[in-house]
Each structure stands twice: as C-alpha cells, then as structure tokens.
Design an enzyme around this catalytic site. Sequence first.
Site, PDB file in Angstrom:
ATOM      1  N   GLU A 256       4.988  -9.607   9.491  1.00 35.98           N
ATOM      2  CA  GLU A 256       4.179 -10.255   8.449  1.00 35.98           C
ATOM      3  C   GLU A 256       4.447  -9.493   7.167  1.00 35.98           C
ATOM      4  O   GLU A 256       3.943  -8.382   6.979  1.00 35.98           O
ATOM      5  CB  GLU A 256       2.691 -10.173   8.817  1.00 35.98           C
ATOM      6  N   CYS A 290      -1.026 -10.193   0.175  1.00 36.26           N
ATOM      7  CA  CYS A 290       0.271 -10.806   0.471  1.00 36.26           C
ATOM      8  C   CYS A 290       0.337 -12.264   0.013  1.00 36.26           C
ATOM      9  O   CYS A 290       1.422 -12.784  -0.223  1.00 36.26           O
ATOM     10  CB  CYS A 290       0.574 -10.699   1.956  1.00 36.26           C
TER      11      CYS A 290
HETATM   12  P1  NAD Z   1       4.414  -0.505   3.852  1.00 41.57           P
HETATM   13  O1  NAD Z   1       5.565  -1.308   4.298  1.00 41.57           O
HETATM   14  O2  NAD Z   1       4.640   0.598   2.894  1.00 41.57           O
HETATM   15  O3  NAD Z   1       3.671   0.169   5.097  1.00 41.57           O
HETATM   16  C1  NAD Z   1       3.164  -0.617   6.147  1.00 41.57           C
HETATM   17  C2  NAD Z   1       2.959   0.269   7.359  1.00 41.57           C
HETATM   18  O4  NAD Z   1       4.234   0.682   7.859  1.00 41.57           O
HETATM   19  C3  NAD Z   1       2.176   1.555   7.090  1.00 41.57           C
HETATM   20  O5  NAD Z   1       1.297   1.804   8.168  1.00 41.57           O
HETATM   21  C4  NAD Z   1       3.266   2.592   7.052  1.00 41.57           C
HETATM   22  O6  NAD Z   1       2.802   3.880   7.353  1.00 41.57           O
HETATM   23  C5  NAD Z   1       4.184   2.070   8.143  1.00 41.57           C
HETATM   24  N1  NAD Z   1       5.548   2.602   8.153  1.00 41.57           N
HETATM   25  C6  NAD Z   1       6.326   2.972   7.105  1.00 41.57           C
HETATM   26  N2  NAD Z   1       7.525   3.426   7.548  1.00 41.57           N
HETATM   27  C7  NAD Z   1       7.510   3.334   8.899  1.00 41.57           C
HETATM   28  C8  NAD Z   1       8.430   3.680   9.937  1.00 41.57           C
HETATM   29  N3  NAD Z   1       9.609   4.186   9.659  1.00 41.57           N
HETATM   30  N4  NAD Z   1       8.055   3.465  11.208  1.00 41.57           N
HETATM   31  C9  NAD Z   1       6.841   2.971  11.517  1.00 41.57           C
HETATM   32  N5  NAD Z   1       5.919   2.635  10.578  1.00 41.57           N
HETATM   33  C10 NAD Z   1       6.249   2.802   9.281  1.00 41.57           C
HETATM   34  O7  NAD Z   1       3.347  -1.553   3.268  1.00 41.57           O
HETATM   35  P2  NAD Z   1       2.009  -1.276   2.456  1.00 41.57           P
HETATM   36  O8  NAD Z   1       2.368  -0.803   1.085  1.00 41.57           O
HETATM   37  O9  NAD Z   1       1.042  -0.502   3.273  1.00 41.57           O
HETATM   38  O10 NAD Z   1       1.446  -2.776   2.386  1.00 41.57           O
HETATM   39  C11 NAD Z   1       1.814  -3.681   1.429  1.00 41.57           C
HETATM   40  C12 NAD Z   1       2.787  -4.708   1.959  1.00 41.57           C
HETATM   41  O11 NAD Z   1       2.251  -5.374   3.089  1.00 41.57           O
HETATM   42  C13 NAD Z   1       3.062  -5.796   0.944  1.00 41.57           C
HETATM   43  O12 NAD Z   1       4.429  -6.078   0.921  1.00 41.57           O
HETATM   44  C14 NAD Z   1       2.281  -6.971   1.485  1.00 41.57           C
HETATM   45  O13 NAD Z   1       2.727  -8.234   1.062  1.00 41.57           O
HETATM   46  C15 NAD Z   1       2.416  -6.788   2.944  1.00 41.57           C
HETATM   47  N6  NAD Z   1       1.369  -7.530   3.646  1.00 41.57           N
HETATM   48  C16 NAD Z   1       1.712  -8.648   4.363  1.00 41.57           C
HETATM   49  C17 NAD Z   1       0.725  -9.396   4.999  1.00 41.57           C
HETATM   50  C18 NAD Z   1       1.046 -10.604   5.811  1.00 41.57           C
HETATM   51  O14 NAD Z   1       0.237 -10.954   6.668  1.00 41.57           O
HETATM   52  N7  NAD Z   1       2.166 -11.263   5.579  1.00 41.57           N
HETATM   53  C19 NAD Z   1      -0.601  -8.990   4.906  1.00 41.57           C
HETATM   54  C20 NAD Z   1      -0.904  -7.853   4.162  1.00 41.57           C
HETATM   55  C21 NAD Z   1       0.093  -7.128   3.550  1.00 41.57           C
END
Ligand code: NAD
Length: 482
Positions: A256, A290
């Site tokens: 997502e 998002c």
């Molecule tokens: P992010 O991608 O920076 O982090 C998301 C998660 O991934 C965090 O828990 C982070 O610690 C983890 N992560 C990072 N590197 C990793 C790795 N190597 N291995 C495992 N886990 C890892 O995102 P963010 O800044 O927290 O959130 C914002 C993003 O989320 C935006 O792009 C937003 O659009 C998206 N989002 C999507 C939806 C949806 O349902 N489509 C909903 C909410 C947010």
Amino acid sequence: MTMTGVDTVTQWPMYIGGISRISERVSPVTDPGTGMVVATVPAASQEDAQKALAFAAQGAEVAANMPTHQRMQILNQTADLIKARRESFAMLIATESSKTIREARKEVDRCVDTIRLSAEEARRQQGEVIKFDQAPGSENRVGYWQSGPVGIVLAITPFNDPLNLVAHKVGPAIATGNAIIVKPSGLTPLSALKLAETLYEAGLPGPVLSVVTGSAQDFGDILVQDPRVRMVSFTGGLKTGKHIAHQAGLKKISMELGSNSPVIVLNDANLEAAARACVSGAFWAAGQNCLGVQRIFCEESIYDEMKKRVVQLTAAIRMGDKMDESTDMGPLITEREAARIENWVDEAKSQGAHVLVGGERKGGSYYSPTILEDVPPGLIVLEEEVFGPVASMIPVKDLDSAIQQANNVNYGLQAGVFTQDISKAFYAIKKLQVGGVMINDSSDYRIDAMPFGGVKGSGLGREGVHFAAEAMTEQKVVCFNL
Ligand code: NAD
C-alpha cells in the site's frame, strides 16, 4: 518524563511474543509539534528480531488452532476496550504523530470499526464444494476447498495513521488464524504498542503477536527475508516498498504505497461542494495522507471561480497546537519533512509557479497550507508524492485533457471527479488508471470495509478488512476418490 495529556511515561517496552521487553538501546519518540521527546521505546536488535520470529513460529500454531468464536471474541472485546478508551488512544495519536486531537479521534473511531469488521470476517473464512465431475474421469470424486492461514504475517506500517493502519493488518491476520509481527514506524510506535496491549488484555495469546520497535535499518531485512514469514504486508513509501519487495523473495506481498491524487472538476459541478472537498482532502493530517488531494484539474470556464473558493477556504484553515480543539491542521511529522516541503515549493516558484495562498515555513515542523498555480509540467510537486500541505490547481480544456494529465504519472491510488453528467462520470471511471474513483467527492474518501489500494507505483493488492483477510490465506483443496 511526562507525555502531554497521556500516561506518565519514561520508557515504553516492546512486546516480543507477548512478553514486554526493555533494552539499553532506546529510540526517542518526539512530539512533532513541540520537538520534545515524549517517550522512548527499545531500539530492537537483530537478536530481538530473531526472537520475534521464533515466537511467531509457535504463535502460528496457536493462532491456527484458535476456534473462530475465540478469534471473534478477542477482536470484539478489543474493539469494546478501544471504544471505552477512545480519548486516551486519541491523545496518544495526537502526541506522537502530527494529527490534531479532532483528527486523532476520527482515527480511533475508524480503528474500532476495522477491528469489529475483522471479528465479523473471522466467521466468513469458509470455502466451497468443487464439482469434480465436470472433468471426464472424475465422476466418483467429491470434495471442496477451504481457506487457511498463511502462517506468519509481517506487518510494516507508516507514521501517518499510527493506529488504524496497524489495525488493518493485525485485525485480518487474527481473523484468519495467523501469527503477526508488527514493525511500526519508528516515529510513531506508541499507538501500535497500546493496540497490542489491548489485544493481549482481550485474551490474545502472546506468541500470536509481537511488536518490534526501533529502526528498520537495524533489523528490517532479517524479518523481511526470513522464509518462515509467509506474507509481508507493507504500507509506506514507494522507495521503501521497492526495497522490501526485492528482499522478500518467494512470499506473498501486499504493498500500500503513496500517490499524488487528482481531482477533476467539470464545468457543471457543484463548485462549493467541490472546493470544500478539495481543501479538506488536501490538508487533512497536514497533507500526510496517501489519498490526499494534490492535483486539482478544473475546466477553464469554472477555473477562476474554483480558485477563488479554494483559496478562501484554505486561508481560513487554523494551523497550530494539535491539542487545541479549534485547530484544523497540525505540523509535519519532522522538521526535516517541513524543510523538504519548503525546498519543493521554492523549486516550483523558481520555475515559474505562483503561490496563491500559504507557501511559508512557520518554524519547527510547521508549513502553512499552500495552493499553487502555473506549475510547469514535470515538476516534482506534480510528478511525485508531496505528502505535505501543498496542492496545485491546473486549468484544463476538457475532461479528456484532465484524464490524460491525471494518468500521466507513476501513481494511481484514488481520484475524484465532480460532475452532474452521468455519462461523463462513467467515461472518467473507465479511463482513470486508479484503484478507486469517487464521483462528486475528492480522492480522500475511504471506509474500512471497501477494497483499498492502487495501481502502478501506488501498490500491489488490496486492503480493506475482507480483502486483506483474503490475501492472508491460502486455499487448500480436499478431494475424496470414492
Ligand atoms: P516509509 O516508507 O518511510 O516507512 C514505512 C515503514 O517501513 C516504517 O515502519 C519504516 O520503519 C519501515 N521500513 C523502512 N525501511 C525498511 C526496511 N529496510 N525493512 C523493513 N521496514 C522498513 O513511509 P512513511 O514515511 O512512514 O509513510 C509515508 C508513506 O506511506 C507515504 O508514501 C504514504 O503515501 C504511504 N501510505 C500509504 C497508504 C496506503 O494505504 N496506500 C497509507 C498510508 C501511508
């Protein structure tokens, strides 16, 4: 150390197999509004991740053997407890994240709904009879298929809905008899921990759920790569999603991801409704959403009128203290994010874009609600996900031109279309490359029961309780040769 309005907290534990663990290495949790550290959580190590995996292997057995009525009972009781503690959950969200208290309360209400839907979903985990005799030679065979858990689900969640997006993975995983390891955002881990505590209190056996806190750089790959994990359910940014998809190997993946959602306003639209929906959709959670409205396409004949209304409504947004009941919009999640938004807007300005309202860094993590126009095509504020309080208005000649521009990006989560013309609505539904089209609403509309997800860089698969539950199961065929 005291958290504003919530329990007095010095150090929060994480939960490995239901057992609370503290650690010498801690990771601070900061209130983005004040910049103050409000709590610490353990900075988990690779060894902690291995322990969580070992517990999950036991938990998968326990979860698979839990009868449906027990899964339902645990989930329903959890929903009741969250509802009863609505205000303390909301305070926690509004402290650790950038949401206002009013936005936080809505998230808690949605979380109750998500967990309740998950309880109901547990009883729908069925199967069906297969008519084997349709194949010549199989006349004497009878049987069916049934669905069962994948085993261990790894849930990786972002900062922007720190409670409900965890519930969207944990609820369906429990409903379908899986064990689950949650890796919440390092910026907002407290809501996930409080949700886990509530689930244990409602009777969830410890090994079924772990919440591993800290930095993904330290242990993320260990969890994602482990062959015992049968599904990685990720919500977050595109770049992280791609990394995780590469690491995961042969297992189920749900992604997502983000977007730069379009709304199309045609000349027969109710402009007041369109302007209100666009402004609310652009600035909910300071644009860290998002589904947030990022590109507003308006037919030329109504462009000036829409612009007037959008600017007026945007200028009236009260930005400030998240805990103040009258505040409409809080800060960005970090100062770094506010600086990034400032750079992106400055770059757009230097390339000829005009700021209609906002466009100012207000100190710390605050950035004012901003509407741009005349943004040259191809600029980052149009092409990429802003994930902040910035939207652009774009005049278009007609619906085809709007659809062409709406589709001409690497994202496709949801879109909004305002029109009174049913044929134009259906035409847009057919042509827009997205996971959901909202007619007479902005892209920012969702209920927790609907299939939710995107195409292209916005993701793979669908959430929404029933759809997440389906993804967390495998079908097993049973056939008797009589
Ligand atoms: P992010 O991608 O920076 O982090 C998301 C998660 O991934 C965090 O828990 C982070 O610690 C983890 N992560 C990072 N590197 C990793 C790795 N190597 N291995 C495992 N886990 C890892 O995102 P963010 O800044 O927290 O959130 C914002 C993003 O989320 C935006 O792009 C937003 O659009 C998206 N989002 C999507 C939806 C949806 O349902 N489509 C909903 C909410 C947010």
